[in-house]
Design a protein around this motif. Sequence first.
Motif: not given
Length: 473
Positions: A434-450
Amino acid sequence: MTDSTTDDPRADDPRAAPGKALLSLCARRLLAHGPSARRALRLLPPQLYPVLFQAAFQDGRTLVLQDLVATWPFPLLSFRDLLGQRFPQERSHKSCIQAVISAVVELLRRELEDSFLACLEVAKHQSQHRERGSKRRKGPSSLSPAPLPVEIRADLFVNATSFPILREALGISPSSLLLLKCRDFHAEELPAAGTAALLGSLDPSGLRRVELRFNNLGMAGLGLILPQLSHFQDLLSLQLPYSNLDLRRPLPGLDAAIRCLAAHLGKLPRLKELNLDSSRLSGKLRQLFSDLESPLESLQLAFCSLLPSDLTFLSQSLHAPALRKLDLSGHHLNENLLQPLQLLLEEASASLLHLDLMECHLTDTRLEVLLPTLCRCSRLRCLGLFGNPLSTPGLQSLLRRTGVLRDLRLVVYPYPLECYIQDPTSGHPVEVDEERLAAVGAELSRMLGSSGRAGTLWTTSLCPHGALNYLTP
């Protein structure tokens, strides 16, 4: 009976809230007086009935509900309008719903018995008139018109538990005096004969949707039901998932049976949505769709064991340029299926809004092959890719490449390969970190925002996300 919200324009008006609260409180105080309050119902103005209904429902006063239904002063009693967002889902309100249904059935029983007696009286007068006419041979005399049938409007959800109740309710009077009008009909785990009988009891006009799920129909069951459906000329949506339809085995008479099914589908001139999920249709789509004269706009063929020839047929059919929703989940998109899928998406690129390719063995490499075609689907809003073996870099590439799809608002992506914890003995994935999955989700959200796409939802959740309605109102 639905849980839809009310259309009352005052629902969000804060000035109306105090008055509504006071009126509701008064109604509950009145109903607390028990039998004396019930006796006073007929003395109250009609405007108070809706708030009394709401109060009785919320407080579980089943006898009051039955009295309210028996004396209801309006031509329409709608849960949607009366309860709106407050429509209860708790099991504690089951008795209230049953009380309302029982009261409606009892009211219909009395009205239909009266109508039936009136019919007998008219028939008696007609018989006497014929006897007199046979003697005098004079022209027909004026007789009172036969009573009109009672019309019931309801969207039906029927299963093995509710089927006997509905069957009894439909048999309370001669069929000529009971007209059941239905827009949406949903049946689960019913025998084909029972489903066909229910469909045969519905008024042919106005039915828009039929969903028959987990009914184990098979070819024989569909042979009973489809002839009933051909009477519904307004039908827009036909959902037949998990029907145990297998067209792969070369059994005697199979081609004739498929032609019969195709002919009945062809008798639905307004059909726009068809769901055949989990049917085994290998190589048979051309035959099955041969009599459809209008294009389908929503086509769900998940886990249907389709062959390259099926996808090639779809890409060359009248349906491809009209498709707004396409579900081909559960197919192994190897090199044999990937090319005809690309042809199909090319033809549907101007109309496609929703595409599901879940559990299709899409690797990073195969997704890279598909992406140029996918990115030409310029109106795409929803993309389902859950259950495919994609890596984190593969998902990041997908996010960047789909930036050209300005209408894309929802992507359901799979757990990245790097997020699985593998069994040390077998090497097979056993659970998700779950920690790795959350990290991937956070990175994808950052990419979407940028990239200016913060409003686009990328999620691994398969819960409904406000699916589009592909049918005209």
